[in-house]
Write a protein that holds these residues in place. Structure first.
Motif, PDB file in Angstrom:
ATOM      1  N   ASN A   1       7.276  -1.632  -4.638  1.00 38.14           N
ATOM      2  CA  ASN A   1       8.235  -0.527  -4.548  1.00 38.14           C
ATOM      3  C   ASN A   1       8.492  -0.051  -3.127  1.00 38.14           C
ATOM      4  O   ASN A   1       9.130   0.987  -2.940  1.00 38.14           O
ATOM      5  N   ALA A   2       7.992  -0.765  -2.127  1.00 42.76           N
ATOM      6  CA  ALA A   2       8.157  -0.281  -0.748  1.00 42.76           C
ATOM      7  C   ALA A   2       8.178  -1.469   0.208  1.00 42.76           C
ATOM      8  O   ALA A   2       7.221  -2.251   0.263  1.00 42.76           O
ATOM      9  N   ASP A   3       9.247  -1.600   0.973  1.00 47.29           N
ATOM     10  CA  ASP A   3       9.410  -2.735   1.880  1.00 47.29           C
ATOM     11  C   ASP A   3       8.424  -2.710   3.052  1.00 47.29           C
ATOM     12  O   ASP A   3       8.121  -3.743   3.633  1.00 47.29           O
ATOM     13  N   LYS A   4       7.923  -1.523   3.426  1.00 43.21           N
ATOM     14  CA  LYS A   4       7.096  -1.399   4.623  1.00 43.21           C
ATOM     15  C   LYS A   4       5.603  -1.550   4.347  1.00 43.21           C
ATOM     16  O   LYS A   4       4.798  -1.523   5.275  1.00 43.21           O
ATOM     17  N   LEU A   5       5.235  -1.681   3.071  1.00 45.03           N
ATOM     18  CA  LEU A   5       3.818  -1.678   2.711  1.00 45.03           C
ATOM     19  C   LEU A   5       3.346  -3.029   2.184  1.00 45.03           C
ATOM     20  O   LEU A   5       4.075  -3.727   1.469  1.00 45.03           O
ATOM     21  N   TYR A   6       2.116  -3.390   2.547  1.00 47.80           N
ATOM     22  CA  TYR A   6       1.411  -4.500   1.923  1.00 47.80           C
ATOM     23  C   TYR A   6       0.376  -3.948   0.945  1.00 47.80           C
ATOM     24  O   TYR A   6      -0.146  -2.836   1.131  1.00 47.80           O
ATOM     25  N   VAL A   7       0.034  -4.752  -0.047  1.00 49.72           N
ATOM     26  CA  VAL A   7      -1.117  -4.484  -0.902  1.00 49.72           C
ATOM     27  C   VAL A   7      -2.164  -5.525  -0.527  1.00 49.72           C
ATOM     28  O   VAL A   7      -1.972  -6.722  -0.744  1.00 49.72           O
TER      29      VAL A   7
ATOM     30  N   VAL B   1      -5.900   6.993  -3.792  1.00 51.33           N
ATOM     31  CA  VAL B   1      -4.608   7.656  -3.930  1.00 51.33           C
ATOM     32  C   VAL B   1      -3.568   6.600  -4.289  1.00 51.33           C
ATOM     33  O   VAL B   1      -3.705   5.435  -3.908  1.00 51.33           O
ATOM     34  N   LYS B   2      -2.560   7.001  -5.065  1.00 49.99           N
ATOM     35  CA  LYS B   2      -1.469   6.086  -5.377  1.00 49.99           C
ATOM     36  C   LYS B   2      -0.390   6.213  -4.313  1.00 49.99           C
ATOM     37  O   LYS B   2       0.113   7.307  -4.061  1.00 49.99           O
ATOM     38  N   LEU B   3      -0.038   5.087  -3.692  1.00 47.16           N
ATOM     39  CA  LEU B   3       1.042   5.052  -2.715  1.00 47.16           C
ATOM     40  C   LEU B   3       2.203   4.287  -3.313  1.00 47.16           C
ATOM     41  O   LEU B   3       2.117   3.078  -3.554  1.00 47.16           O
ATOM     42  N   ARG B   4       3.290   5.030  -3.626  1.00 50.05           N
ATOM     43  CA  ARG B   4       4.472   4.466  -4.281  1.00 50.05           C
ATOM     44  C   ARG B   4       4.081   3.720  -5.555  1.00 50.05           C
ATOM     45  O   ARG B   4       4.575   2.648  -5.860  1.00 50.05           O
ATOM     46  N   GLY B   5       3.138   4.315  -6.297  1.00 48.33           N
ATOM     47  CA  GLY B   5       2.798   3.791  -7.607  1.00 48.33           C
ATOM     48  C   GLY B   5       1.694   2.759  -7.632  1.00 48.33           C
ATOM     49  O   GLY B   5       1.306   2.299  -8.710  1.00 48.33           O
ATOM     50  N   VAL B   6       1.115   2.378  -6.475  1.00 39.71           N
ATOM     51  CA  VAL B   6       0.041   1.379  -6.430  1.00 39.71           C
ATOM     52  C   VAL B   6      -1.218   2.039  -5.872  1.00 39.71           C
ATOM     53  O   VAL B   6      -1.181   2.711  -4.834  1.00 39.71           O
ATOM     54  N   LEU B   7      -2.365   1.819  -6.542  1.00 40.14           N
ATOM     55  CA  LEU B   7      -3.616   2.469  -6.149  1.00 40.14           C
ATOM     56  C   LEU B   7      -4.140   1.903  -4.841  1.00 40.14           C
ATOM     57  O   LEU B   7      -4.231   0.676  -4.661  1.00 40.14           O
ATOM     58  N   SER B   8      -4.512   2.796  -3.926  1.00 40.21           N
ATOM     59  CA  SER B   8      -5.130   2.416  -2.663  1.00 40.21           C
ATOM     60  C   SER B   8      -6.495   3.089  -2.591  1.00 40.21           C
ATOM     61  O   SER B   8      -6.603   4.311  -2.690  1.00 40.21           O
ATOM     62  N   SER B   9      -7.564   2.285  -2.413  1.00 39.91           N
ATOM     63  CA  SER B   9      -8.934   2.811  -2.482  1.00 39.91           C
ATOM     64  C   SER B   9      -9.634   2.760  -1.140  1.00 39.91           C
ATOM     65  O   SER B   9     -10.863   2.666  -1.072  1.00 39.91           O
ATOM     66  N   GLY B  10      -8.891   2.816  -0.080  1.00 46.17           N
ATOM     67  CA  GLY B  10      -9.495   2.817   1.243  1.00 46.17           C
ATOM     68  C   GLY B  10      -8.438   2.798   2.320  1.00 46.17           C
ATOM     69  O   GLY B  10      -7.241   2.931   2.039  1.00 46.17           O
ATOM     70  N   MET B  11      -8.889   2.610   3.572  1.00 44.06           N
ATOM     71  CA  MET B  11      -7.953   2.558   4.690  1.00 44.06           C
ATOM     72  C   MET B  11      -8.511   1.609   5.736  1.00 44.06           C
ATOM     73  O   MET B  11      -9.727   1.607   5.998  1.00 44.06           O
TER      74      MET B  11
END
Length: 638
Positions: free
Chosen positions: A558-564, A603-613
């Protein structure tokens, strides 16, 4: 008696990314038209699908370290899922990677070449990857900028097959003149004629050699067939067209299309290139091409770069599917752009749906239960005050049919809301609560409530084409079995001795503006290191940083600037969403060891769970991840 056929299509959705609400609007609009035609008794075939070839797809797949077919399979699944979520009643779904489509496109291309409609040459000029369009020097008024979308364009030279557009131009102009409804609205027709058909048409480049993800030209495999033949022909290949004349019965029955529903931004391709292609194939032209306007957010067209993109699944999760369908259908004028904002959507739901529609159904059913134990037995005490409501009820279907005949869908839907608004006014005028106090007014009270039930019945039957789930709920609550459009025509026919539900369900809840807006507040995208306040050592010790290896890199859906990112942190795998697209390719990240903040709150970023940084340094001129190449995965950093 055989039903009259009706074939309607949407433009096929491009599988570069998840479509936003402006893209989904088109299919919901077409769905409402198709549903209404079925309700009128037509034999309807409603086709949609996905456009899956091209340089952009090849680039997206490469960027996401996957094969083009795997990439489009994923996006096509997302698109179809959104269509199904919005209760779209399509009959046929074409993918341009379907084997049957690909084979027929190759045969079409060969036929055009053999009859001298195509010739090989070199294209040199401007190319816009975003639009997948070529432009001449005269069309590009600002060097390096696409005249259609404003994106950066490049000069290109490559071998291509050209389609002789000018060969059919005069015939096309004559067809438009002789068929005034061929292009609608009228303003779109004027635009096409004045801007493109007053001057000689340029021959059209219909093959490419600079990329491979497309349908190969079988007699010249260095070339792939370009979108104008590949994608546009879906309208006939999906029905079983065969260039040799061995058409499927579906094609023989439904073609020509009654209407192609498309966005105004691709009108030129559908009103010039597509008719000319059909003329070259000696295939009858569609009856009408309807170029709908754009659905805007705030004061501009939706764009991920502007950050103003809305997605129907996000909206449906908060508002519900039918309210989102209603908003799309009601807020789009026939021939000019419509505008949405969260505030407008909340207001419309609270007024049209909760106050006018839901409140009417609830009040009426509650009064029928309170005063007559859920059943009306008499309808014999009319009065002059009833006349306007009865007329509006009896003429609703004809009014809606007249609007839908010219594809004025928003105005058709508004006719139902006008009837329901009049019902609420009728309640205020007749004051059923006052009539209930006098036994002598019992029959009059029954007539008043009967008139309301019948108006609700008629309105709900019509609403089945627009907000089908809601219509079903209303008809169930007032216990109506006969739900065909013909059942809503003419004189009153709500059945006497019919028992409504004992306790009506709330059809639409009013929304609290503040609470609802909070649900749409954007979640912060983590990009590198954020500025923090001072912390003491005890607080710092709470941060768990470890070495982690990047095992998989995928594009965010859902976001062009983000990787999972999928990271191996030693004794566990961790998923992280990070804004690295502008700085690293997937290949540059794969198998690299980075510093992971492991115990960051998920936290969910644009609908996808992110569990770290993952940690990075950014001085506004340079951006660099912190790599730790020689340390074992899972090692604690201290």
């Amino acid at each position: 008696m055989e039903k009259e056929k009706y074939y309607i299509t949407t433009a096929i959705a491009y599988t570069s990314a998840k479509p936003h609400i402006g893209n989904i609007y088109e299919i919901v609009l077409t769905d409402a038209i198709a549903r209404f035609k079925r309700a009128q008794g037509y034999d309807v075939y409603f086709q949609t699908g996905t456009d899956e070839h091209g340089q952009k797809i090849e680039d997206y797949a490469s960027k996401n370290n996957t094969q083009p077919k795997e990439y489009v399979d994923n996006i096509a699944g997302i698109i179809r899922g959104l269509f199904d979520l919005m209760n779209v009643s399509y009959d046929g779904f074409v993918r341009t990677t379907d084997v049957s489509h690909k084979e027929e496109v190759q045969k079409i291309f060969k036929k055009l070449f053999e009859q001298d409609d195509l010739y090989k040459g070199f294209y040199e000029g401007w190319y816009c990857k975003a639009c997948e369009s070529f432009y001449s020097d005269t069309q590009v008024t600002e060097e390096g900028i696409c005249p259609e979308c404003g994106a950066k364009i490049t000069r290109q030279k490559e071998e291509t097959y050209f389609f002789r557009m000018s060969k059919y131009q005069e015939r096309l102009v004559k067809h438009i003149e002789e068929n005034p409804n061929f292009i609608q609205p009228e303003s779109r027709k004027n635009e096409m004629v004045q801007n493109f058909l007053k001057e000689p048409l340029y021959d059209l480049a219909v093959s490419r050699t600079s990329f491979k993800w497309g349908i190969p030209v079988d007699f010249d495999p260095e070339h792939v067939i370009y979108v104008w033949i590949d994608a546009l022909t879906n309208y006939i290949t999906g029905l079983g067209y065969d260039v040799d004349g061995n058409h499927a019965e579906t094609f023989n029955h439904y073609w020509p299309a009654d209407v192609h529903v498309i966005g105004k931004d691709i009108l030129r391709f559908h009103t010039i290139y597509w008719p000319i292609l059909l003329m070259a194939l000696d295939v009858e032209l569609p009856k009408q091409i309807f170029g709908h306007p754009w659905l805007l957010v705030g004061d501009g067209k939706m764009s991920k770069s502007k950050g103003n993109v809305l997605y129907v699944d996000d909206l449906a999760a908060v508002f519900g599917v039918d309210p989102v369908r209603y908003l799309m259908l009601h807020e789009m004028p026939y021939d000019r752009d419509g505008t949405l904002s969260y505030e407008l959507m909340i207001e419309r739901i609270n007024t049209d749906l909760a106050n006018i529609t839901g409140n009417l159904v609830n009040r009426t059913i509650s009064m029928v239960n309170k005063y007559f134990d859920g059943t009306i037995t008499h309808n014999s005490s009319g009065a002059d005050i009833d006349t306007e409501l009865l007329t509006m009820t009896e003429t609703l279907v004809s009014k809606v049919e007249n609007k839908m005949k010219t594809l004025h869908v928003a105005q058709a839907l508004d006719e139902v809301i006008k009837l329901f608004r009049r019902c609420n006014k009728y309640i205020d005028e007749t004051e059923p609560w006052a009539l209930a106090k006098n036994e002598d007014d019992a029959e009059r009270l029954q007539t008043v409530l009967y008139n309301l039930l019948d108006a609700i019945r008629v309105g709900a039957i019509v609403l089945q084409s627009f907000i089908p789930e809601t219509a079903e709920k209303i008809l169930n609550q007032i216990n109506v079995e006969d739900r065909q459009l013909d059942d809503a025509k003419g004189a009153r026919s709500y059945p006497l001795n019919n028992k409504v539900v004992e306790k009506p369900d709330i059809i639409f809840h009013r929304l609290d503006v503040k609470e609802t807006l909070e649900k749409f507040e954007p979640e912060e995208e983590i990009v590198g290191i954020e500025e923090v306040n001072e912390v003491n050592f005890e607080e710092f010790k709470k941060i768990e940083m470890v070495v982690a290896q990047v095992k998989k890199v995928e594009a965010h859906p859902n976001a062009d600037k983000l990787y999972v990112l999928q990271l191996d942190a030693g004794n566990q795998d961790v998923q992280v969403v990070s804004g690295l697209v502008a700085h690293y390719s997937p290949e540059e990240l794969l198998n690299k060891k980075v510093v992971l903040v492991k115990n960051l709150k998920p936290v969910k970023l644009r609908g996808v769970l992110s569990s770290g940084m993952v940690l990075a340094a950014n001085d506004k001129e340079n951006f660099e991840l912190l790599f730790v190449d020689k340390i074992k995965n899972g090692t604690l950093i201290s």
